[in-house]
Scaffold this active site. Structure first.
Site, PDB file in Angstrom:
ATOM      1  N   TYR A  65       0.850  -1.186   0.000  1.00  0.00           N
ATOM      2  CA  TYR A  65       0.000   0.000   0.000  1.00  0.00           C
ATOM      3  C   TYR A  65       0.888   1.238   0.000  1.00  0.00           C
ATOM      4  O   TYR A  65       1.769   1.381   0.844  1.00  0.00           O
ATOM      5  CB  TYR A  65      -0.888   0.001   1.243  1.00  0.00           C
ATOM      6  CG  TYR A  65      -1.784   1.211   1.380  1.00  0.00           C
ATOM      7  CD1 TYR A  65      -2.881   1.392   0.544  1.00  0.00           C
ATOM      8  CD2 TYR A  65      -1.528   2.167   2.356  1.00  0.00           C
ATOM      9  CE1 TYR A  65      -3.703   2.501   0.675  1.00  0.00           C
ATOM     10  CE2 TYR A  65      -2.342   3.283   2.503  1.00  0.00           C
ATOM     11  CZ  TYR A  65      -3.429   3.437   1.659  1.00  0.00           C
ATOM     12  OH  TYR A  65      -4.242   4.540   1.797  1.00  0.00           O
ATOM     13  N   ASP A  84       9.347   3.022  -0.501  1.00  0.00           N
ATOM     14  CA  ASP A  84       8.317   3.627   0.347  1.00  0.00           C
ATOM     15  C   ASP A  84       8.684   3.302   1.791  1.00  0.00           C
ATOM     16  O   ASP A  84       8.417   2.211   2.279  1.00  0.00           O
ATOM     17  CB  ASP A  84       6.943   3.059  -0.021  1.00  0.00           C
ATOM     18  CG  ASP A  84       5.824   3.608   0.844  1.00  0.00           C
ATOM     19  OD1 ASP A  84       6.106   4.250   1.880  1.00  0.00           O
ATOM     20  OD2 ASP A  84       4.642   3.375   0.497  1.00  0.00           O
ATOM     21  N   LYS A  89       4.725  10.205   8.568  1.00  0.00           N
ATOM     22  CA  LYS A  89       4.514  10.825   9.875  1.00  0.00           C
ATOM     23  C   LYS A  89       5.663  10.671  10.866  1.00  0.00           C
ATOM     24  O   LYS A  89       5.767  11.443  11.814  1.00  0.00           O
ATOM     25  CB  LYS A  89       3.234  10.272  10.480  1.00  0.00           C
ATOM     26  CG  LYS A  89       3.127   8.736  10.331  1.00  0.00           C
ATOM     27  CD  LYS A  89       1.693   8.257  10.378  1.00  0.00           C
ATOM     28  CE  LYS A  89       1.574   6.775  10.058  1.00  0.00           C
ATOM     29  NZ  LYS A  89       1.666   6.467   8.628  1.00  0.00           N
TER      30      LYS A  89
END
Length: 428
Positions: A137, A232, A260
């Site tokens: 994802y 990623d 984050k």
């Protein structure tokens, strides 16, 4: 009560699908506050937290240094929409900590980071195709919502309505850890592939580590065909090592995406890479990207505090590794006793699957017993241990996860897995 009220005003009652407990069933917890490795719900009950806001709380919740950094900046405004000195400081820290990175573009989320990285790769190469892996994802931009993991799988909808066929046609799918399949796809499409994007450790179909030479093989193929390799690292970045997966696995990516964790849990993201690629971003180059809140002063203040702590702490990753080993051993001891479970771990990322077979890709994860996981989840939750509400999500261990918390968790794991399999025998 709280969930029913939320559903009146928010689609599904949540602002991110996996929070809805759809796969595990039941109503989600509504959290009021958190400290260290403890979450407190609206009733004041405390839970040992193995979600960690999905990864960034490596030093636990409400760390005083991060809180103080935010508090010091708050009186000056919540947003400027203009450059600040602190943005440069954060970029300098990221460059200093990452091998072979020259420049950083701050954005607002991991989704923005991956979306920007793909556009940049296409602009740099002049090609259209992107190769991604089933179950990985990379946020909710159109190009990546094809056999995505995380909440897309949890909701029983691996793709998404609203994604044009024309976009999907530019996305090539491969199985995670299947290097021979990737090589075949390169032989067929290689000089049209702008980028290969991968979670170096898959974290959105549960924790699945790369097999030996998988990442090195991707690096080799990308070099041969002039393709941009994108890591990623929204989950792995600054968690597996100071230099992230690139340092941990000793494989260099061309572009790195962060979320984050570089903001201490506040909304922020980044794309990092060599100047030869990064200089194609506007205003220096023709690849456009912009954001009013990019480099938000509060997120940057929290990020500077968190990265300073990561730089200064020379023993953090050793502590996290030891804690991960303790939890992994507990699952493996149960496996040795004959319980059909499989555990994957890399550093402080870990997942358990209810299957006796190795879990090395998306199909393996889907073949695990979701019903047994559901029972396991609710027993853990009832006993005040909060794990991800999906078998397709990674657990995260924090530096504030104490030995007492691990002991309590392991005792509960032993009791719960035995109970879950006993109930299965009774039902059968």
């Amino acid at each position: 009560m709280l969930f029913n009220e939320a559903k009146k005003y928010i689609p599904g009652g949540v602002n991110s699908p996996v929070r809805a407990f759809g796969l595990v069933e039941g109503d989600p917890l509504f959290i009021n506050r958190a400290s260290g490795s403890l979450l407190y719900d609206e009733d004041g009950d405390a839970y040992i937290d193995y979600v960690g806001s999905w990864g960034p709380m490596i030093f636990g919740h409400s760390h005083p240094k991060i809180q103080n950094a935010i508090a010091e900046k708050l009186p000056f405004s919540t947003s400027f929409g203009a450059p600040t000195k602190d943005e440069t400081t954060l970029a300098q820290k990221i460059v200093r900590m990452l091998p072979d990175v020259d420049k950083v573009r701050l954005v607002n989320s991991g989704t923005e980071a991956t979306m920007t990285a793909l556009r940049l790769a296409r602009g740099f190469t002049g090609r259209d195709l992107v190769l991604k892996f089933e179950g990985c994802y990379h946020g909710h931009s159109d190009a990546f919502l094809v056999k995505a993991g995380s909440g897309a799988t949890t909701g029983g909808n691996p793709s998404s309505a609203g994604v044009p066929d024309a976009v999907i046609q530019n996305t090539i799918l491969a199985k995670f850890n299947d290097l021979s399949q990737v090589a075949s796809l390169f032989l067929k499409h290689g000089y049209h592939i702008a980028a290969v994007i991968v979670e170096p450790v898959a974290g959105n179909m549960g924790c699945i580590p790369p097999k030996d030479n998988f990442l090195k093989g991707l690096r080799f193929l990308c070099d041969q065909f002039g393709t941009v390799l994108i890591f990623d690292e929204v989950m792995t970045g600054f968690r597996l090592a100071k230099g992230g997966a690139s340092e941990h696995f000793r494989v260099k990516a061309d572009l790195l995406c962060y979320g984050k964790i570089i903001g201490g849990g506040l909304p922020v993201g980044a794309v990092a890479g060599k100047s030869r690629i990064m200089d194609h971003l506007a205003p220096d180059g023709p690849v456009y990207q912009a954001g009013t809140l990019s480099g938000n002063p509060l997120a940057v203040a929290a990020g500077n505090a968190q990265l300073s702590m990561l730089e200064e702490d020379q023993e953090l990753y050793e502590r996290l590794e030891e804690k991960g080993k303790v939890l992994e051993k507990a699952f493996n001891d149960l496996k040795m006793q004959g319980f059909p479970i499989w555990v994957n771990r890399v550093g402080s990322m870990i997942s358990v699957f209810f299957t006796g077979a190795e879990v090395k890709n998306y199909d393996d994860a889907l073949n695990s017993d979701i019903g047994l996981f559901r029972q396991f989840f609710h027993e853990m939750l009832k006993n005040k241990v909060y794990i991800p509400p999906s078998p397709f999500e990674t657990w995260f261990i924090s530096d504030t996860t104490s030995s007492e918390m691990l002991t309590e968790t392991i005792e509960l794991i032993n009791e719960t897995i035995k109970k879950v399999y006993a109930s299965q025998l009774i039902e059968s």
